[in-house]
Design a protein around this motif. Structure first.
Motif, mmCIF file in Angstrom:
data_model
loop_
_atom_site.group_PDB
_atom_site.id
_atom_site.type_symbol
_atom_site.label_atom_id
_atom_site.label_comp_id
_atom_site.label_asym_id
_atom_site.label_seq_id
_atom_site.Cartn_x
_atom_site.Cartn_y
_atom_site.Cartn_z
ATOM 1 N N SER A 48 24.929 29.874 10.467
ATOM 2 C CA SER A 48 23.562 29.753 9.951
ATOM 3 C C SER A 48 23.566 29.719 8.425
ATOM 4 O O SER A 48 24.385 30.372 7.778
ATOM 5 N N ILE A 56 24.400 24.474 7.511
ATOM 6 C CA ILE A 56 25.356 24.567 8.624
ATOM 7 C C ILE A 56 26.734 24.063 8.227
ATOM 8 O O ILE A 56 27.124 22.921 8.492
ATOM 9 N N LEU A 91 17.165 27.394 8.805
ATOM 10 C CA LEU A 91 18.027 27.128 9.957
ATOM 11 C C LEU A 91 18.589 28.409 10.551
ATOM 12 O O LEU A 91 19.309 29.161 9.898
ATOM 13 N N PRO A 94 22.999 28.001 14.709
ATOM 14 C CA PRO A 94 23.482 26.740 15.292
ATOM 15 C C PRO A 94 24.537 27.001 16.367
ATOM 16 O O PRO A 94 25.166 28.061 16.411
ATOM 17 N N SER A 95 24.723 26.008 17.227
ATOM 18 C CA SER A 95 25.774 26.063 18.246
ATOM 19 C C SER A 95 26.458 24.705 18.290
ATOM 20 O O SER A 95 25.789 23.670 18.223
ATOM 21 N N VAL A 105 25.539 19.550 17.755
ATOM 22 C CA VAL A 105 25.084 20.813 17.182
ATOM 23 C C VAL A 105 23.611 20.962 17.514
ATOM 24 O O VAL A 105 22.802 20.065 17.238
ATOM 25 N N THR A 106 23.283 22.077 18.135
ATOM 26 C CA THR A 106 21.884 22.432 18.382
ATOM 27 C C THR A 106 21.520 23.576 17.447
ATOM 28 O O THR A 106 22.367 24.397 17.078
ATOM 29 N N CYS A 107 20.246 23.646 17.055
ATOM 30 C CA CYS A 107 19.841 24.666 16.091
ATOM 31 C C CYS A 107 18.318 24.780 16.099
ATOM 32 O O CYS A 107 17.627 23.970 16.730
ATOM 33 N N ASN A 115 13.308 23.499 17.636
ATOM 34 C CA ASN A 115 14.681 23.223 18.059
ATOM 35 C C ASN A 115 15.015 21.733 17.991
ATOM 36 O O ASN A 115 14.166 20.872 18.225
ATOM 37 N N ASP A 140 17.642 29.710 18.977
ATOM 38 C CA ASP A 140 19.058 29.866 19.354
ATOM 39 C C ASP A 140 19.498 28.980 20.524
ATOM 40 O O ASP A 140 20.149 29.443 21.466
ATOM 41 N N SER A 142 21.724 26.503 22.767
ATOM 42 C CA SER A 142 23.125 26.083 22.872
ATOM 43 C C SER A 142 23.296 25.242 24.129
ATOM 44 O O SER A 142 22.533 25.372 25.083
#
Length: 550
Positions: A48, A56, A91, A94-95, A105-107, A115, A140, A142
């Motif tokens: 983060s 990121i 942000l 992230p995942s 990457v999701t965030c 999201n 969050d 993922s």
């Protein structure tokens, strides 16, 4: 007999040469909410960054120890910016994942569109513009890829938006199309409240689904990202549940330990499990290193610990209640070329000769119009009216404080024309929690000034001032846990103290609030006035020397 002894010695030598020693944290300083994925022999990790830009960071490693920053996911203002946001917004968590040749990457962009997902064929970048996920309500997110199906799991509201207590949250999931980057079907709730809602667990978040053997596991943080932080685990025969919690949860926490123990590591959680080069499981997670109680200035950092599978459950750090500062594993260390050290005690210099280091941070966006780099003059900043006390993009470029005890210094070339024009070195935690060591003028004479942020006055207080000469000046800020010293020199390494033993707790997360750590920043401002003046910084030097590693 002699041959046998020689053979044994060779075996011992091989085992020792194949050992690797991890030093915690593996990413020192403000690197919270780690997520990691393995692709072939490479590991990629993201963190983060909240309202700092670029957002990121992406790190690469082959051994989970030696990490090199190879880029940033959000590195173009056209992707997004954080103008108008407080430092600890932006942000969140992230995942990173890899599936069929594509990195994901999701965030969460908090307080705004929510999201999103971005993709890249190469983790170095470029990463795509964000694809927003309006149906995914919460934080969050993922991804989990299971053969030909994918899922997105995330923290969300209490059932029917009717929390039974403060901090009551849920974990939910959608099926996800990795091609169209859209959710499919109906949302499903996986966890209500936490592993045992009768105990009113708070802030179940940072979820990850993974498969081990015949079981699907759901790992999540619980207790909030402070001293009560923990990691819990649940499992199911299906990716979409029902999930049954481990009866001996949590699988990681430091909340029950003596806070007065020597060199404590606290607030551990937000973990992700990964297979190491030796085929064993490791956990990468956030924790903090307070110098007293819950006071720390380095922010939430990235740690590693060993994992053991016991009766079908992954237990983090099972052989010790305390997270250790070092662990040994039986596989070979692989060092990174041209990689700056990130763990233990280290020093380095950032020379401003061609381009900016990818680890350096701006506030909220990157505007190339107000800075330039030349080998002859270094980094030149235009003096902007914006200040670090606002929510805009001041002439500020910072690096993380990575040790409890450290020094940051720079060579400054600057002559102020008015009393509002200032340039120098700042230690910055939030919009008003900072100390600013800067050159300016007073009564038409050049001075060195030291300021402290003041939220009540929406300004900063002058706490020290001395006369100096025009031209070149060396500045240094020295952190000693809860005390900071501010030094200057007219020639290299001949430091004089301007002001010492200032309150370092003012820069701590406990006092300032939020989710970030302190940064040493190169900062120039005309303090609300228009200016055509400039300030040049030749280099930024950093020296870290924590007692725990000596």
């Amino acid at each position: 007999m002699r041959k046998l002894i020689l053979l044994l010695l060779c075996c011992v030598s091989y085992v020792l040469s194949a050992q690797i020693k991890f030093t915690n944290p593996i990413l020192s300083g403000f690197y919270p909410d780690p997520s990691v994925t393995k692709v072939g022999e490479n590991y990629y990790l993201v963190n983060s960054t909240f309202s700092y830009f670029p957002g990121i960071p992406v790190f690469q490693s082959k051994d989970l120890k030696n990490w090199k920053q190879i880029g940033n996911v959000i590195d173009r203002p056209s992707q997004m910016n954080f103008m108008g946001d407080g430092i600890s917004r932006g942000l969140f968590a992230p995942s990173i994942n890899f599936y069929k040749g594509l990195y994901y990457v999701t965030c969460t962009l908090i307080d705004r569109q929510g999201n999103f997902v971005v993709t890249a064929k190469n983790p170095v970048g470029p990463w795509s513009d964000p694809v927003w996920l309006p149906q995914v309500k919460g934080i969050d997110p993922s991804l989990f890829f299971d053969k030909e199906k994918a899922y997105i799991v995330y923290n969300s509201d209490a059932p029917d938006n009717k929390p039974l207590y403060s901090g009551h949250r849920t974990i939910r999931v959608y099926e996800f199309d990795p091609i169209s980057l859209k959710v499919l079907g109906e949302e499903k709730q996986l966890v209500n409240g936490g592993v045992d809602i009768r105990k009113k667990p708070v802030w179940i978040e940072g979820p990850h689904i993974f498969k081990h053997g015949d079981w699907y596991y759901l790992s999540a943080a619980e207790g909030g990202t402070s001293v009560n932080h923990s990691q819990v685990i649940l499992r199911s025969k299906s990716a979409t549940g029902p999930y049954i919690p481990y009866e001996k949860n949590p699988i990681l926490t430091q909340r029950d330990l003596d806070p007065d123990r020597k060199d404590p590591i606290t607030s551990a959680g937000h973990a992700e499990l990964i297979e190491g080069p030796d085929g064993k499981t490791y956990a990468v997670f956030l924790a903090v290193r307070p110098y007293e109680g819950d006071f720390y200035n380095t922010g939430r950092e990235t740690f590693i610990a060993l994992v053991k599978w016991i009766e079908g459950w992954p237990i983090i750090n099972p052989d010790s209640k305390e997270i250790k500062y070092s662990y040994v594993a039986n596989f070979k260390e692989v060092k990174q070329e041209d990689a700056r050290p990130q763990s233990g005690n280290f020093s380095y210099r950032i020379n401003f000769e061609t381009k900016l280091d990818p680890a350096l941070l701006f506030l909220r966006t990157q505007d190339t119009s107000w800075y330039k780099i030349k080998k002859s003059s270094g980094l030149t900043l235009n003096l902007l009216p914006e200040t670090c006390m606002g929510t805009g993009n001041p002439a500020f470029i910072g690096k993380r404080q990575q040790h409890l005890e450290c020094k940051a210094s720079t060579e400054l070339n600057f002559n102020a024309k008015t009393e509002t024009e200032k340039a120098g070195l700042i230690i910055f935690q939030s919009e008003y929690n900072f100390y600013y060591l800067c050159k300016s003028i007073s009564n038409k004479k050049p001075v060195l000034q030291l300021f402290k942020g003041n939220k009540e006055k929406n300004s900063m207080d002058l706490i020290a001032e001395i006369a100096v000469d025009t031209g070149k000046l060396y500045l240094q800020i020295e952190a000693k846990k809860d005390k900071y010293n501010f030094n200057y020199s007219i020639s290299p390494n001949k430091w004089k103290l301007l002001k010492g033993d200032l309150d370092g707790k003012y820069l701590s997360t406990k006092v300032a609030g939020g989710f970030v750590g302190s940064l040493f920043g190169l900062y120039a401002t005309s303090f609300g006035k228009q200016s055509n003046n400039k300030a040049s910084f030749k280099w930024l030097n950093y020296e870290g020397d924590d007692e725990a590693y000596r």
